[in-house]
Design a protein around this motif. Structure first.
Motif, PDB file in Angstrom:
ATOM      1  N   ASP A   5      -4.769  -8.119   3.020  1.00 57.50           N
ATOM      2  CA  ASP A   5      -4.068  -7.703   3.300  1.00 57.50           C
ATOM      3  C   ASP A   5      -3.631  -6.685   4.743  1.00 57.50           C
ATOM      4  O   ASP A   5      -2.988  -6.991   5.826  1.00 57.50           O
ATOM      5  CB  ASP A   5      -2.401  -7.138   3.024  1.00 57.50           C
ATOM      6  CG  ASP A   5      -1.987  -8.189   1.741  1.00 57.50           C
ATOM      7  OD1 ASP A   5      -1.757  -9.511   2.341  1.00 57.50           O
ATOM      8  OD2 ASP A   5      -1.372  -7.566   0.776  1.00 57.50           O
ATOM      9  N   GLU A   6      -4.228  -6.407   5.304  1.00 61.58           N
ATOM     10  CA  GLU A   6      -5.009  -4.685   5.469  1.00 61.58           C
ATOM     11  C   GLU A   6      -5.265  -5.339   6.785  1.00 61.58           C
ATOM     12  O   GLU A   6      -4.664  -5.236   8.218  1.00 61.58           O
ATOM     13  CB  GLU A   6      -5.743  -4.079   5.280  1.00 61.58           C
ATOM     14  CG  GLU A   6      -5.218  -2.865   4.249  1.00 61.58           C
ATOM     15  CD  GLU A   6      -6.380  -1.461   4.341  1.00 61.58           C
ATOM     16  OE1 GLU A   6      -6.830  -1.413   4.484  1.00 61.58           O
ATOM     17  OE2 GLU A   6      -6.248  -1.473   3.066  1.00 61.58           O
ATOM     18  N   PHE A   7      -6.465  -6.635   6.724  1.00 61.29           N
ATOM     19  CA  PHE A   7      -6.934  -6.483   7.709  1.00 61.29           C
ATOM     20  C   PHE A   7      -5.660  -8.124   8.399  1.00 61.29           C
ATOM     21  O   PHE A   7      -5.808  -7.723   9.951  1.00 61.29           O
ATOM     22  CB  PHE A   7      -7.546  -8.087   7.179  1.00 61.29           C
ATOM     23  CG  PHE A   7      -8.401  -8.650   8.454  1.00 61.29           C
ATOM     24  CD1 PHE A   7      -9.641  -7.976   9.453  1.00 61.29           C
ATOM     25  CD2 PHE A   7      -8.153 -10.229   8.529  1.00 61.29           C
ATOM     26  CE1 PHE A   7     -10.102  -9.254  10.180  1.00 61.29           C
ATOM     27  CE2 PHE A   7      -8.731 -11.137   9.870  1.00 61.29           C
ATOM     28  CZ  PHE A   7      -9.844 -10.635  10.172  1.00 61.29           C
ATOM     29  N   CYS A   8      -4.927  -8.696   8.064  1.00 57.96           N
ATOM     30  CA  CYS A   8      -3.884  -9.281   8.389  1.00 57.96           C
ATOM     31  C   CYS A   8      -3.046  -8.355   8.685  1.00 57.96           C
ATOM     32  O   CYS A   8      -2.735  -8.552  10.062  1.00 57.96           O
ATOM     33  CB  CYS A   8      -3.443 -10.891   7.348  1.00 57.96           C
ATOM     34  SG  CYS A   8      -4.566 -11.658   6.337  1.00 57.96           S
ATOM     35  N   THR A   9      -2.561  -7.681   8.537  1.00 61.14           N
ATOM     36  CA  THR A   9      -1.925  -6.761   9.253  1.00 61.14           C
ATOM     37  C   THR A   9      -2.165  -6.414  10.716  1.00 61.14           C
ATOM     38  O   THR A   9      -1.525  -5.806  11.765  1.00 61.14           O
ATOM     39  CB  THR A   9      -1.195  -5.644   8.160  1.00 61.14           C
ATOM     40  OG1 THR A   9      -0.604  -5.879   7.305  1.00 61.14           O
ATOM     41  CG2 THR A   9      -0.428  -4.399   9.360  1.00 61.14           C
ATOM     42  N   ALA A  10      -3.338  -5.929  10.083  1.00 64.60           N
ATOM     43  CA  ALA A  10      -4.418  -5.517  11.777  1.00 64.60           C
ATOM     44  C   ALA A  10      -4.558  -6.055  12.558  1.00 64.60           C
ATOM     45  O   ALA A  10      -4.351  -5.974  13.884  1.00 64.60           O
ATOM     46  CB  ALA A  10      -5.233  -4.550  10.927  1.00 64.60           C
ATOM     47  N   ASN A  11      -4.272  -7.010  12.402  1.00 67.01           N
ATOM     48  CA  ASN A  11      -4.978  -8.197  13.564  1.00 67.01           C
ATOM     49  C   ASN A  11      -3.771  -9.245  13.943  1.00 67.01           C
ATOM     50  O   ASN A  11      -3.895 -10.701  14.606  1.00 67.01           O
ATOM     51  CB  ASN A  11      -5.892  -9.380  13.345  1.00 67.01           C
ATOM     52  CG  ASN A  11      -7.375  -8.573  12.845  1.00 67.01           C
ATOM     53  OD1 ASN A  11      -7.884  -8.171  13.769  1.00 67.01           O
ATOM     54  ND2 ASN A  11      -8.070  -8.374  11.849  1.00 67.01           N
ATOM     55  N   GLU A  12      -2.030  -9.249  13.451  1.00 67.06           N
ATOM     56  CA  GLU A  12      -1.238  -9.705  13.532  1.00 67.06           C
ATOM     57  C   GLU A  12      -0.603  -9.592  15.315  1.00 67.06           C
ATOM     58  O   GLU A  12      -1.995  -8.491  16.196  1.00 67.06           O
ATOM     59  CB  GLU A  12       0.031  -8.954  13.152  1.00 67.06           C
ATOM     60  CG  GLU A  12       0.141  -9.173  11.716  1.00 67.06           C
ATOM     61  CD  GLU A  12       1.365  -8.828  10.749  1.00 67.06           C
ATOM     62  OE1 GLU A  12       2.322  -7.913  11.479  1.00 67.06           O
ATOM     63  OE2 GLU A  12       1.625  -9.254   9.587  1.00 67.06           O
ATOM     64  N   PRO A  13      -0.746 -11.088  16.307  1.00 69.75           N
ATOM     65  CA  PRO A  13      -0.322 -10.848  17.755  1.00 69.75           C
ATOM     66  C   PRO A  13       0.647  -9.956  17.415  1.00 69.75           C
ATOM     67  O   PRO A  13       1.465  -9.582  17.029  1.00 69.75           O
ATOM     68  CB  PRO A  13      -0.459 -11.667  18.145  1.00 69.75           C
ATOM     69  CG  PRO A  13      -0.144 -12.920  16.586  1.00 69.75           C
ATOM     70  CD  PRO A  13      -0.558 -11.774  15.289  1.00 69.75           C
TER      71      PRO A  13
END
Length: 180
Positions: A5-13
């Protein structure tokens, strides 16, 4: 929060902020039956002079009169703007305008004319005189325009450094230039 989840949040456009584009500032026609009287005052401190430019247009935007006026004494910026509006009101009345929208790029003078704020002490008498002169018109109001929309009046004010006292142009008398 887990690592995925942290990875997805950090890499959201990320949406790039869009800069607000300022609307183009341009002259707008007056109310029906009125003339728009634009004015600007400028100060040339190196020559200890102040100048005013006035341009009067009808509802179609046609120039009906113009004025370049010079004062051979130093004025501050706010004093020059107030004296320019004074010259504007007198000139408009002298050329026969009776229904006018007086437009200035000085927010301080505009607010004083509309009664939104007290005028600076250095121009109280000038503002009082302007309001008295305005009462001679059948219909009048004061409006404000940003500097970018008041370029013709500014150019006329700058031109005043090339005249003795004032230069007036009236459409019906296009061949007559008045130098005093």
């Amino acid at each position: 929060m887990n690592l995925v989840d942290e990875f997805c949040t950090a890499n959201e456009p990320k949406e790039e902020p869009v800069a607000d584009v300022a609307p183009t500032v341009s002259w707008q026609p007056p109310s029906d039956g009125c003339y728009k009287v634009n004015t600007d005052g400028v100060v040339f401190s190196n020559s200890k002079q102040a100048e005013a430019g006035v341009i009067i247009r009808d509802g179609a935007g046609e120039v009906v009169a113009a004025l370049s006026k010079k004062w051979n004494y130093p004025l501050g910026a706010i004093e020059a703007e107030a004296k320019a509006v004074e010259a504007d009101i007198i000139f408009a009345h002298d050329v026969g305008i009776r229904d006018a929208e007086v437009e200035t790029d000085s927010l301080e003078i505009f607010n004083a004319m509309r009664g939104h704020s007290a005028p600076p002490s250095s121009v109280v008498n000038v503002v009082t005189g302007i309001l008295n002169q305005a009462s001679l018109f059948r219909k009048w109001k004061f409006t404000h325009i940003k500097r970018q929309g008041n370029v013709p009046a500014h150019v006329l004010a700058q031109h005043a450094k090339n005249v003795e006292d004032y230069l007036a142009w009236v459409k019906d008398l296009a061949q007559l230039f008045i130098f005093l």
